[in-house]
Every structure is written in structure tokens, then in C-alpha cells.
Design a protein around this motif. Structure first.
Motif, PDB file in Angstrom:
ATOM      1  N   PHE A   1       0.802  -1.225   0.000  1.00 14.24           N
ATOM      2  CA  PHE A   1       0.000   0.000   0.000  1.00 14.24           C
ATOM      3  C   PHE A   1       0.835   1.276   0.000  1.00 14.24           C
ATOM      4  O   PHE A   1       0.277   2.368   0.014  1.00 14.24           O
ATOM      5  CB  PHE A   1      -0.955  -0.005   1.203  1.00 14.24           C
ATOM      6  CG  PHE A   1      -1.928  -1.145   1.161  1.00 14.24           C
ATOM      7  CD1 PHE A   1      -3.010  -1.126   0.296  1.00 14.24           C
ATOM      8  CD2 PHE A   1      -1.756  -2.252   1.979  1.00 14.24           C
ATOM      9  CE1 PHE A   1      -3.909  -2.183   0.255  1.00 14.24           C
ATOM     10  CE2 PHE A   1      -2.652  -3.309   1.955  1.00 14.24           C
ATOM     11  CZ  PHE A   1      -3.727  -3.274   1.082  1.00 14.24           C
TER      12      PHE A   1
ATOM     13  N   SER B   1      -3.752   7.500   5.117  1.00 13.98           N
ATOM     14  CA  SER B   1      -2.441   7.662   4.502  1.00 13.98           C
ATOM     15  C   SER B   1      -2.571   7.997   3.027  1.00 13.98           C
ATOM     16  O   SER B   1      -1.838   8.835   2.503  1.00 13.98           O
ATOM     17  CB  SER B   1      -1.591   6.406   4.680  1.00 13.98           C
ATOM     18  OG  SER B   1      -1.330   6.166   6.034  1.00 13.98           O
ATOM     19  N   ARG B   2      -3.495   7.349   2.348  1.00 11.21           N
ATOM     20  CA  ARG B   2      -3.732   7.621   0.934  1.00 11.21           C
ATOM     21  C   ARG B   2      -4.250   9.036   0.714  1.00 11.21           C
ATOM     22  O   ARG B   2      -3.869   9.718  -0.215  1.00 11.21           O
ATOM     23  CB  ARG B   2      -4.730   6.614   0.352  1.00 11.21           C
ATOM     24  CG  ARG B   2      -4.178   5.223   0.157  1.00 11.21           C
ATOM     25  CD  ARG B   2      -5.279   4.326  -0.348  1.00 11.21           C
ATOM     26  NE  ARG B   2      -4.761   3.016  -0.725  1.00 11.21           N
ATOM     27  CZ  ARG B   2      -5.535   1.985  -1.044  1.00 11.21           C
ATOM     28  NH1 ARG B   2      -6.856   2.128  -1.023  1.00 11.21           N
ATOM     29  NH2 ARG B   2      -5.015   0.839  -1.383  1.00 11.21           N
ATOM     30  N   ASN B   3      -5.153   9.470   1.594  1.00  9.33           N
ATOM     31  CA  ASN B   3      -5.746  10.799   1.465  1.00  9.33           C
ATOM     32  C   ASN B   3      -4.734  11.905   1.757  1.00  9.33           C
ATOM     33  O   ASN B   3      -4.874  13.004   1.234  1.00  9.33           O
ATOM     34  CB  ASN B   3      -6.959  10.936   2.379  1.00  9.33           C
ATOM     35  CG  ASN B   3      -8.111  10.052   1.931  1.00  9.33           C
ATOM     36  OD1 ASN B   3      -8.193   9.671   0.770  1.00  9.33           O
ATOM     37  ND2 ASN B   3      -9.004   9.723   2.864  1.00  9.33           N
TER      38      ASN B   3
ATOM     39  N   ILE C   1      -4.786   3.082   6.418  1.00 11.83           N
ATOM     40  CA  ILE C   1      -4.365   3.090   5.008  1.00 11.83           C
ATOM     41  C   ILE C   1      -5.149   4.148   4.230  1.00 11.83           C
ATOM     42  O   ILE C   1      -4.586   4.881   3.422  1.00 11.83           O
ATOM     43  CB  ILE C   1      -4.484   1.691   4.396  1.00 11.83           C
ATOM     44  CG1 ILE C   1      -3.422   0.782   5.020  1.00 11.83           C
ATOM     45  CG2 ILE C   1      -4.344   1.730   2.872  1.00 11.83           C
ATOM     46  CD1 ILE C   1      -3.595  -0.692   4.718  1.00 11.83           C
ATOM     47  N   GLU C   2      -6.448   4.229   4.477  1.00 12.60           N
ATOM     48  CA  GLU C   2      -7.272   5.253   3.814  1.00 12.60           C
ATOM     49  C   GLU C   2      -6.769   6.663   4.143  1.00 12.60           C
ATOM     50  O   GLU C   2      -6.638   7.503   3.262  1.00 12.60           O
ATOM     51  CB  GLU C   2      -8.738   5.122   4.235  1.00 12.60           C
ATOM     52  CG  GLU C   2      -9.464   3.984   3.564  1.00 12.60           C
ATOM     53  CD  GLU C   2      -9.703   4.208   2.087  1.00 12.60           C
ATOM     54  OE1 GLU C   2      -9.993   5.344   1.677  1.00 12.60           O
ATOM     55  OE2 GLU C   2      -9.575   3.228   1.324  1.00 12.60           O
TER      56      GLU C   2
ATOM     57  N   VAL D   1       2.630   2.820   2.307  1.00  9.09           N
ATOM     58  CA  VAL D   1       2.393   3.703   3.448  1.00  9.09           C
ATOM     59  C   VAL D   1       3.599   3.676   4.372  1.00  9.09           C
ATOM     60  O   VAL D   1       4.317   2.687   4.443  1.00  9.09           O
ATOM     61  CB  VAL D   1       1.119   3.306   4.237  1.00  9.09           C
ATOM     62  CG1 VAL D   1      -0.116   3.501   3.398  1.00  9.09           C
ATOM     63  CG2 VAL D   1       1.186   1.896   4.757  1.00  9.09           C
TER      64      VAL D   1
END
Length: 87
Positions: A55, A83-85, A80-81, A57
Motif C-alpha cells: 500500500f 495515509s492515501r488521502n 491506510i485510507e 504507506v
């Protein structure tokens, strides 16, 4: 996010060679370590590396927050969400 949780469960099974565990055996809110799935500190290191690779991160191994992120599938997916944002 359900697809992400499914990915995480499969990643746990594959990266830790949990042959007797299926995706359906892992509850989203169940603890991953000690009680619940019963993972240990060695598993945590392997899982951390697999998540970092899969992912992309950043995981701080010595952070108290990291322990909270690895508490359950729900917590990992949320981490994870976020971190992605923030990327």
C-alpha cells in the motif's frame, strides 16, 4: 473500504502463511494480536513490511499510534485510507 478490508485479510493470510485461516475467519473488529487472531511481534514485523510494500504507506515501528493502527482490520483499513488521502 470493504474491498480494502478484503485485501488486508488476504495479505495477512498470504504474508504470514496462515494456511488454516480463510478471509471469512478474520473478523473486521477482532484484535489481530494476542487475543483474536493471535499474531505475535514477529508477525507484526512481517505484516508491517507487507503493508508498506503493498500500500506504499509509512509505518513508524516505535510509535504508539502504530500499535493502534494494527489493532484490527478496521483500524488498519482506516489507517491506510488516511495515509492515501494525505499523500
Amino acid at each position: 473500504m470493504n474491498e480494502l478490508k478484503l485485501q488486508l485479510k488476504q495479505l495477512i493470510i498470504n504474508s504470514l502463511d496462515l494456511e488454516d485461516v480463510s478471509v471469512d475467519d478474520i473478523d473486521d473488529s477482532e484484535p489481530l494480536f494476542v487475543d483474536g487472531l493471535g499474531l505475535d511481534s514477529i508477525d507484526a514485523l512481517e505484516l508491517g513490511l507487507a503493508i508498506k510494500k503493498e500500500f506504499n504507506v509509512k509505518i513508524d515501528a516505535n510509535s504508539e499510534q502504530t500499535k493502534a493502527h494494527f489493532a484490527s482490520i478496521n483500524a488498519l483499513a482506516e489507517f491506510i485510507e488516511q495515509s492515501r488521502n494525505n499523500a
